[in-house]
Design a protein around this motif. Structure first.
Motif, mmCIF file in Angstrom:
data_model
loop_
_atom_site.group_PDB
_atom_site.id
_atom_site.type_symbol
_atom_site.label_atom_id
_atom_site.label_comp_id
_atom_site.label_asym_id
_atom_site.label_seq_id
_atom_site.Cartn_x
_atom_site.Cartn_y
_atom_site.Cartn_z
ATOM 1 N N GLN A 144 0.575 -0.736 -0.416
ATOM 2 C CA GLN A 144 -0.009 0.317 -0.111
ATOM 3 C C GLN A 144 0.358 1.334 -0.170
ATOM 4 O O GLN A 144 1.413 1.000 1.062
ATOM 5 N N PRO A 150 -6.371 1.811 -3.887
ATOM 6 C CA PRO A 150 -6.304 -0.223 -3.044
ATOM 7 C C PRO A 150 -5.613 -0.358 -4.573
ATOM 8 O O PRO A 150 -4.614 0.160 -5.574
ATOM 9 N N LEU A 154 -7.326 -5.483 -5.823
ATOM 10 C CA LEU A 154 -8.955 -5.387 -6.088
ATOM 11 C C LEU A 154 -9.331 -4.951 -6.723
ATOM 12 O O LEU A 154 -9.056 -3.826 -7.693
ATOM 13 N N TRP A 160 -11.270 -11.257 -5.031
ATOM 14 C CA TRP A 160 -10.584 -9.548 -4.759
ATOM 15 C C TRP A 160 -11.512 -8.164 -5.097
ATOM 16 O O TRP A 160 -11.058 -7.540 -5.303
ATOM 17 N N VAL A 167 -11.672 -9.937 0.742
ATOM 18 C CA VAL A 167 -10.882 -7.519 0.628
ATOM 19 C C VAL A 167 -11.358 -7.569 2.226
ATOM 20 O O VAL A 167 -10.866 -6.785 3.029
ATOM 21 N N GLN A 170 -8.709 -8.650 4.167
ATOM 22 C CA GLN A 170 -7.083 -8.457 4.238
ATOM 23 C C GLN A 170 -6.939 -6.926 3.939
ATOM 24 O O GLN A 170 -6.489 -6.173 3.537
ATOM 25 N N TYR A 171 -7.862 -6.292 3.045
ATOM 26 C CA TYR A 171 -7.856 -4.551 2.427
ATOM 27 C C TYR A 171 -9.209 -3.643 3.267
ATOM 28 O O TYR A 171 -9.941 -3.764 2.773
ATOM 29 N N PHE A 174 -10.674 -1.032 2.003
ATOM 30 C CA PHE A 174 -11.399 -1.006 0.426
ATOM 31 C C PHE A 174 -12.270 -1.718 0.744
ATOM 32 O O PHE A 174 -13.210 -2.029 -0.678
#
Length: 188
Positions: A144, A150, A154, A160, A167, A170-171, A174
């Motif tokens: 990142q 993002p 993604l 993803w 997502v 993991q993120y 976002f």
């Protein structure tokens, strides 16, 4: 889980495609693709020749050298076996890919520079998926960098997707992300 059982059949053709990614000592990355077509029986093309069983009809390799931003720095091509004498000149147009980025618009860049009679169908097929191999090779460099942008993978597949549980795990920043819309002009 394996595929379901097939109906009785006889092997007619094998295409093997492989990709490898390498970190170079100079900080660049080499992505290599190999395509090989064979048949389990002798194969003849009138006016061209005969290939024995399991002898490569197509045996082609591409090495693309990219930087960490996936911009092509160099490209090398080898056509060790081709069915027609007219095939080898298709190697030279591949140099037009130098400077292109393996990212958004990758397939379009290939089609514009090498599409139809400008290049070789088999080399294009290898190039199409080299971007995925490059991404898999260099993923550690895609950390990142901007809190509101993002990572490039993604939103590119079901797993993803911005609404996916992956997502969210993991993120989370976002999860359910929407790109910011440009400001609307209110000029008279």
């Amino acid at each position: 889980m394996p595929l379901p059982a097939s109906q009785p059949r006889t092997l007619a053709h094998t295409r093997q495609v492989s990709y490898q990614g390498f970190r170079r000592d100079d900080g660049l990355w080499d992505i290599e693709g190999h395509l090989c077509d064979t048949k389990p029986q002798a194969f003849h093309i009138q006016g061209e020749g005969t290939w024995q069983a399991d002898e490569p009809i197509h045996d082609m390799r591409i090495r693309v050298t990219v930087n960490a931003q996936l911009v092509i720095q160099e490209i090398a091509v080898a056509m060790d076996s081709v069915p027609h004498g007219e095939c080898p000149p298709a190697q030279e147009p591949m140099q037009q890919m130098v400077g292109c980025t393996m990212g958004a618009g990758w397939r379009r860049a290939i089609d514009e520079r090498l599409g139809n009679a400008k290049g070789c169908t088999h080399l294009r097929e290898l190039l199409f998926n080299m971007a995925t191999a490059a991404f898999q090779t260099i993923t550690s460099n895609f950390g990142q960098t901007q809190p509101d942008v993002p990572p490039p993978h993604l939103g590119r597949c079901l797993s993803w997707g911005f609404e996916s549980p992956l997502v969210a795990r993991q993120y989370p920043m976002f999860f359910k992300w929407q790109p910011k819309k440009p400001p609307t002009s209110t000029a008279p």
